[in-house]
Design a protein around this motif. Structure first.
Motif, short mmCIF file in Angstrom:
data_model
loop_
_atom_site.label_atom_id
_atom_site.label_comp_id
_atom_site.label_asym_id
_atom_site.label_seq_id
_atom_site.Cartn_x
_atom_site.Cartn_y
_atom_site.Cartn_z
N GLY A 104 4.83 -9.28 -2.14
CA GLY A 104 3.67 -8.81 -1.39
C GLY A 104 2.83 -7.90 -2.26
N VAL A 105 1.80 -7.33 -1.65
CA VAL A 105 0.88 -6.45 -2.37
C VAL A 105 1.04 -5.03 -1.84
N LEU A 106 1.32 -4.10 -2.73
CA LEU A 106 1.37 -2.69 -2.39
C LEU A 106 -0.01 -2.10 -2.64
N ARG A 107 -0.67 -1.66 -1.58
CA ARG A 107 -2.05 -1.17 -1.66
C ARG A 107 -2.03 0.36 -1.68
N ILE A 108 -2.44 0.93 -2.81
CA ILE A 108 -2.41 2.38 -2.98
C ILE A 108 -3.83 2.90 -3.18
N GLY A 109 -4.17 3.95 -2.45
CA GLY A 109 -5.42 4.66 -2.67
C GLY A 109 -5.11 6.00 -3.30
N ALA A 110 -5.87 6.39 -4.32
CA ALA A 110 -5.62 7.65 -5.01
C ALA A 110 -6.93 8.38 -5.24
N ILE A 111 -6.95 9.69 -5.01
CA ILE A 111 -8.15 10.44 -5.37
C ILE A 111 -8.26 10.45 -6.89
N PRO A 112 -9.47 10.53 -7.44
CA PRO A 112 -9.67 10.30 -8.89
C PRO A 112 -8.80 11.15 -9.80
N THR A 113 -8.59 12.42 -9.47
CA THR A 113 -7.85 13.28 -10.39
C THR A 113 -6.36 12.95 -10.45
N THR A 118 -0.56 7.83 -11.47
CA THR A 118 -0.11 6.63 -10.74
C THR A 118 0.83 5.71 -11.54
N PRO A 119 0.70 5.58 -12.88
CA PRO A 119 1.67 4.71 -13.57
C PRO A 119 3.11 5.18 -13.41
N LEU A 120 3.31 6.47 -13.17
CA LEU A 120 4.67 6.99 -13.01
C LEU A 120 5.30 6.52 -11.70
N LEU A 121 4.47 6.04 -10.77
CA LEU A 121 4.96 5.44 -9.53
C LEU A 121 4.95 3.92 -9.60
N THR A 122 3.85 3.36 -10.09
CA THR A 122 3.73 1.90 -10.07
C THR A 122 4.72 1.21 -11.01
N GLN A 123 4.99 1.83 -12.17
CA GLN A 123 5.90 1.18 -13.13
C GLN A 123 7.32 1.02 -12.56
N PRO A 124 7.93 2.08 -11.99
CA PRO A 124 9.27 1.87 -11.43
C PRO A 124 9.26 0.96 -10.20
N CYS A 125 8.15 0.92 -9.46
CA CYS A 125 8.07 -0.01 -8.32
C CYS A 125 8.15 -1.45 -8.80
N GLN A 126 7.39 -1.76 -9.84
CA GLN A 126 7.38 -3.14 -10.33
C GLN A 126 8.63 -3.48 -11.14
N ALA A 127 9.24 -2.44 -11.74
CA ALA A 127 10.51 -2.69 -12.44
C ALA A 127 11.62 -3.00 -11.44
N GLY A 128 11.62 -2.29 -10.31
CA GLY A 128 12.65 -2.51 -9.29
C GLY A 128 12.40 -3.73 -8.44
N TYR A 129 11.12 -4.08 -8.28
CA TYR A 129 10.75 -5.22 -7.42
C TYR A 129 9.70 -6.06 -8.15
N PRO A 130 10.12 -6.95 -9.03
CA PRO A 130 9.18 -7.72 -9.85
C PRO A 130 8.23 -8.59 -9.04
N GLY A 131 8.58 -8.88 -7.80
CA GLY A 131 7.72 -9.72 -6.97
C GLY A 131 6.54 -8.98 -6.35
N ILE A 132 6.51 -7.66 -6.52
CA ILE A 132 5.44 -6.86 -5.93
C ILE A 132 4.22 -6.83 -6.86
N ALA A 133 3.07 -7.11 -6.30
CA ALA A 133 1.80 -6.87 -7.00
C ALA A 133 1.19 -5.60 -6.43
N ILE A 134 0.40 -4.90 -7.23
CA ILE A 134 -0.14 -3.61 -6.80
C ILE A 134 -1.66 -3.64 -6.87
N LYS A 135 -2.27 -3.17 -5.81
CA LYS A 135 -3.72 -2.98 -5.77
C LYS A 135 -3.97 -1.49 -5.71
N LEU A 136 -4.57 -0.93 -6.74
CA LEU A 136 -4.79 0.51 -6.85
C LEU A 136 -6.28 0.79 -6.80
#
Length: 328
Positions: A104-113, A118-136
């Motif tokens: 599925g797609v993990l949809r994350i919204g982040a304030i600019p600063t 965000t890579p510190l969250l998205t990288q382990p998410c995709q490492a643990g669940y390779p089937g996840i795509a991320i929309k940031l």
């Protein structure tokens, strides 16, 4: 326990498509663009939505020569449609999770600063669940909250002291501390207690005034009873670093940004006093049954030790400061 394969009848599949057509129309405000988004013809989309109205027995859409909005009943149906779409996606993810293939797609919204974090969250998410795509998405706090409320996002990364977050589930991740970023700082700045009034006259580059980060910094200068010498404003945190590195300007940034900036020997991060800090974390809409993809990302975030990581980066900047002072 085995999960049976979802075997939807044609009627059920059509109903789910109708829900997605309705949400696409709400998002685009245009029949043609909604049809494009859903990869169907405009007549097919219009016919499907008319059938949905017939099934529910209410008029959902105000029609004229073009889309004119939703009726009062339609607005309420739209809210239910968002919930149904969210629950359908959660059910689909749960079925995949039981077969150990969470997709599925993990949809994350982040304030600019917070984008450098965000890579510190998205990288382990995709490492643990390779089937996840991320929309940031980079969003203002207001837009981030709106999209979470409308089920258009799964998670938000923002400041946690925002009063508009009442009713959201929050997960504190770190306390950001503000530093002065300088290239070859003048000797007068190389001291252990650098005050806001000491830096007000420097040629500064800061984020634009519509951003929360900038409003916080402006408040610190007001508290010190000084007016900062702002030479350049930008809505890009990377442009800030570029102007420190190459244009001789100074900027005030959260120490979490040091995670993405290469601190060369001539670049120093100088702590400011009194300390300016703010808590940053994840937020999610409260619901009885979060989707498996939300749950997976949330649990990964709980294991991150971002505070130690960012404080260590600031300590490294301090080391650069001591080395520079010793040389001079």
């Amino acid at each position: 326990m085995a999960i049976p394969t979802l075997n939807l009848t044609g009627h059920h599949r059509m109903f789910i498509r109708q829900i997605h057509y309705l949400l696409a129309l709400a998002k685009t405000g245009h029949f043609g663009r909604a049809a494009q988004t859903c990869h169907v013809s405009q007549p097919a989309l219009s016919t499907a939505l008319q059938h949905l109205e017939e099934e529910l027995g209410v008029t959902i859409i105000k029609r004229g020569q073009r889309f004119q909005g939703f009726t009062e009943e339609g607005e309420r149906v739209l809210q239910w449609a968002r919930i149904l779409a969210q629950n359908w996606e959660g059910m689909r993810q749960a079925a995949a999770q039981y077969s150990q293939q969470l997709t599925g797609v993990l949809r994350i919204g982040a304030i600019p600063t917070t984008l450098p974090v965000t890579p510190l969250l998205t990288q382990p998410c995709q490492a643990g669940y390779p089937g996840i795509a991320i929309k940031l998405l980079s969003l203002s706090a207001e837009e981030l909250i709106r999209q979470l409320d409308n089920f258009e996002l799964d998670l938000g990364l923002t400041y946690l002291d925002d009063p508009r977050l009442k009713g959201f589930k929050t997960l504190p991740l770190y306390l950001e501390r503000y530093v002065l970023l300088a290239r070859n700082p003048a000797p007068c700045l190389l001291k252990s207690a650098l005050h806001w009034r000491d830096i007000a006259s420097l040629p500064l580059c800061l984020l634009t005034q519509n951003m929360q980060n900038r409003r916080l910094i402006d408040a610190a200068f007001r508290e010190a009873n000084v007016i900062p010498n702002v030479m350049l404003e930008t809505d890009s945190i990377f442009a800030l670093y570029a102007h420190v590195r190459s244009a001789g300007l100074y900027c005030v940034v959260p120490h979490s940004m040091l995670n993405q900036f290469a601190l060369h020997e001539d670049i120093t991060a100088l702590p400011l006093t009194p300390e300016l800090s703010r808590e940053v974390g994840l937020i999610v809409r409260r619901q009885d049954l979060p989707s498996p993809i939300q749950d997976a990302a949330w649990n990964i975030a709980r294991q991150l030790d971002l505070q130690h990581r960012f404080d260590s980066l600031m300590a490294a900047g301090h080391l650069t400061l001591r080395q520079s002072a010793a040389v001079r």
